[in-house]
Design a protein around this motif. Structure first.
Motif, short mmCIF file in Angstrom:
data_model
loop_
_atom_site.label_atom_id
_atom_site.label_comp_id
_atom_site.label_asym_id
_atom_site.label_seq_id
_atom_site.Cartn_x
_atom_site.Cartn_y
_atom_site.Cartn_z
N ARG A 1 1.35 -1.21 0.30
CA ARG A 1 0.15 0.00 -0.42
C ARG A 1 0.77 1.16 -0.12
NH1 ARG A 1 -4.51 -1.80 4.18
NH2 ARG A 1 -5.97 -3.32 3.19
N ILE A 2 2.17 0.96 0.25
CA ILE A 2 2.93 2.49 0.51
C ILE A 2 3.16 2.62 -1.00
CG2 ILE A 2 4.66 3.40 1.57
CD1 ILE A 2 4.53 1.47 4.38
N GLU A 3 2.99 3.89 -1.36
CA GLU A 3 3.52 4.17 -2.90
C GLU A 3 4.21 5.61 -2.62
OE1 GLU A 3 2.70 2.49 -5.55
OE2 GLU A 3 1.58 1.02 -4.86
N PRO A 4 5.51 5.80 -3.84
CA PRO A 4 6.18 6.86 -3.51
C PRO A 4 4.69 8.01 -3.72
CG PRO A 4 6.80 5.14 -5.51
CD PRO A 4 5.43 4.44 -5.00
N SER A 5 4.36 7.94 -4.26
CA SER A 5 2.92 8.85 -4.21
C SER A 5 2.65 9.42 -2.72
CB SER A 5 2.23 9.46 -5.03
OG SER A 5 1.04 8.15 -4.32
N ASP A 6 3.23 8.16 -1.49
CA ASP A 6 2.06 8.74 -0.54
C ASP A 6 3.42 9.05 0.24
OD1 ASP A 6 -0.36 7.04 -1.53
OD2 ASP A 6 0.84 5.34 -0.91
N VAL A 7 4.55 9.07 0.41
CA VAL A 7 5.42 9.49 0.88
C VAL A 7 5.72 11.03 0.69
CG1 VAL A 7 8.03 9.24 0.90
CG2 VAL A 7 6.90 7.73 0.78
N ASP A 8 6.18 10.99 -0.94
CA ASP A 8 5.96 12.49 -1.69
C ASP A 8 4.16 14.03 -0.14
OD1 ASP A 8 7.34 12.04 -3.11
OD2 ASP A 8 6.28 12.28 -4.02
N ALA A 9 3.32 13.01 -0.01
CA ALA A 9 2.16 13.49 0.78
C ALA A 9 2.88 13.85 1.88
CB ALA A 9 0.64 12.46 0.30
N CYS A 10 3.02 12.75 2.91
CA CYS A 10 3.86 13.25 3.48
C CYS A 10 4.76 14.35 4.24
CB CYS A 10 4.27 11.61 4.50
SG CYS A 10 3.15 10.04 4.55
N LEU A 11 5.65 14.25 3.70
CA LEU A 11 6.69 15.06 3.30
C LEU A 11 6.06 16.65 2.70
CD1 LEU A 11 9.67 13.29 1.49
CD2 LEU A 11 9.43 13.47 4.13
N GLY A 12 5.28 16.29 2.38
CA GLY A 12 4.01 17.86 1.83
C GLY A 12 5.63 18.88 1.56
N ALA A 13 5.44 19.99 3.17
CA ALA A 13 5.26 21.15 2.74
C ALA A 13 7.18 21.60 2.41
CB ALA A 13 5.11 21.69 3.98
N ALA A 14 7.69 20.18 2.79
CA ALA A 14 9.09 20.41 3.33
C ALA A 14 9.51 20.37 1.66
CB ALA A 14 9.87 18.95 3.99
N VAL A 15 8.95 19.47 0.87
CA VAL A 15 9.48 19.15 -0.31
C VAL A 15 9.14 19.86 -0.78
CG1 VAL A 15 8.78 17.41 -2.78
CG2 VAL A 15 9.25 16.59 -0.41
N ALA A 16 7.77 20.58 -0.72
CA ALA A 16 7.48 21.70 -1.77
C ALA A 16 8.86 22.92 -1.46
CB ALA A 16 5.58 22.57 -2.00
N ALA A 17 8.86 23.36 0.14
CA ALA A 17 9.77 24.06 -0.21
C ALA A 17 10.85 24.42 -1.16
CB ALA A 17 9.32 24.51 1.12
N LYS A 18 11.78 23.10 -0.71
CA LYS A 18 12.96 22.88 -1.30
C LYS A 18 12.66 22.87 -2.90
CE LYS A 18 16.63 19.55 -0.54
NZ LYS A 18 16.96 18.04 -0.82
N GLN A 19 11.66 22.18 -3.33
CA GLN A 19 11.52 22.37 -4.65
C GLN A 19 11.36 23.70 -4.95
OE1 GLN A 19 8.59 19.97 -5.61
NE2 GLN A 19 10.12 18.14 -5.30
N ALA A 20 10.10 24.51 -5.01
CA ALA A 20 9.85 26.16 -4.92
C ALA A 20 11.60 26.80 -4.93
CB ALA A 20 8.71 26.34 -4.69
N GLY A 21 11.97 27.07 -3.37
CA GLY A 21 12.89 28.39 -3.14
C GLY A 21 11.71 29.47 -2.30
N LEU A 22 12.80 30.11 -2.05
CA LEU A 22 11.90 31.36 -1.23
C LEU A 22 12.22 32.00 -2.03
CD1 LEU A 22 13.03 30.97 2.61
CD2 LEU A 22 10.89 30.45 1.58
N PHE A 23 13.53 32.40 -2.68
CA PHE A 23 13.85 33.39 -3.67
C PHE A 23 13.72 33.69 -4.70
CE2 PHE A 23 16.81 35.35 -7.12
CZ PHE A 23 17.44 36.40 -6.48
N ARG A 24 12.57 35.49 -4.91
CA ARG A 24 12.42 35.39 -6.17
C ARG A 24 12.83 36.87 -6.90
NH1 ARG A 24 7.84 34.99 -2.95
NH2 ARG A 24 6.82 36.63 -2.66
N PRO A 25 13.69 36.73 -7.33
CA PRO A 25 14.48 37.59 -8.20
C PRO A 25 12.98 38.79 -8.23
CG PRO A 25 14.34 35.80 -9.78
CD PRO A 25 13.63 35.65 -8.55
N GLY A 26 14.09 39.94 -7.89
CA GLY A 26 13.35 41.79 -8.15
C GLY A 26 12.57 41.79 -6.41
#
Length: 113
Positions: A31-56
């Motif tokens: 039952r445990i799928e990679p998408s389940d792990v991604d969902a559990c990590l949630g914001a940590a994964v999104a923040a790491k991918q998106a980053g905080l810096f925005r030019p300008g």
């Protein structure tokens, strides 16, 4: 009659020595799928991918946005209890209220009672 909590395929020894992949029910392992792990990590994964810096965007604005997000998440995590959120962030409660007021979060006034 008393029923055993152990199935015929699971012995007391396998439970005492710790679970192995074999001792888990195959349906639970599958039952445990990679998408389940991604969902559990949630914001940590999104923040790491998106980053905080925005030019300008000035640093002050970026820092306020990050601080606002951290405070919102801490307050939410602690069920809206400001004292617990403050302890969780290692802040004085009064400082948390001041920060929330400065960042426009909640009503930022201590509730009495």
């Amino acid at each position: 009659t008393r029923r055993s909590v152990f199935s015929s395929t699971t012995s007391r020894r396998s439970l005492d020595s710790g679970f192995s992949r074999k001792s888990l029910a195959p349906s639970l392992v599958a039952r445990i799928e990679p998408s389940d792990v991604d969902a559990c990590l949630g914001a940590a994964v999104a923040a790491k991918q998106a980053g905080l810096f925005r030019p300008g965007i000035p640093f002050r604005v970026l820092a306020e946005e990050a601080e606002r997000t951290i405070l919102e998440e801490a307050i939410l995590h602690h069920g809206g209890q400001m004292a617990r959120a403050a302890r969780g962030l290692d802040l004085e409660r009064s400082h948390l209220y001041k920060k929330c007021k400065a960042l426009g979060l909640r009503d930022a006034e201590p509730h009495e009672g």
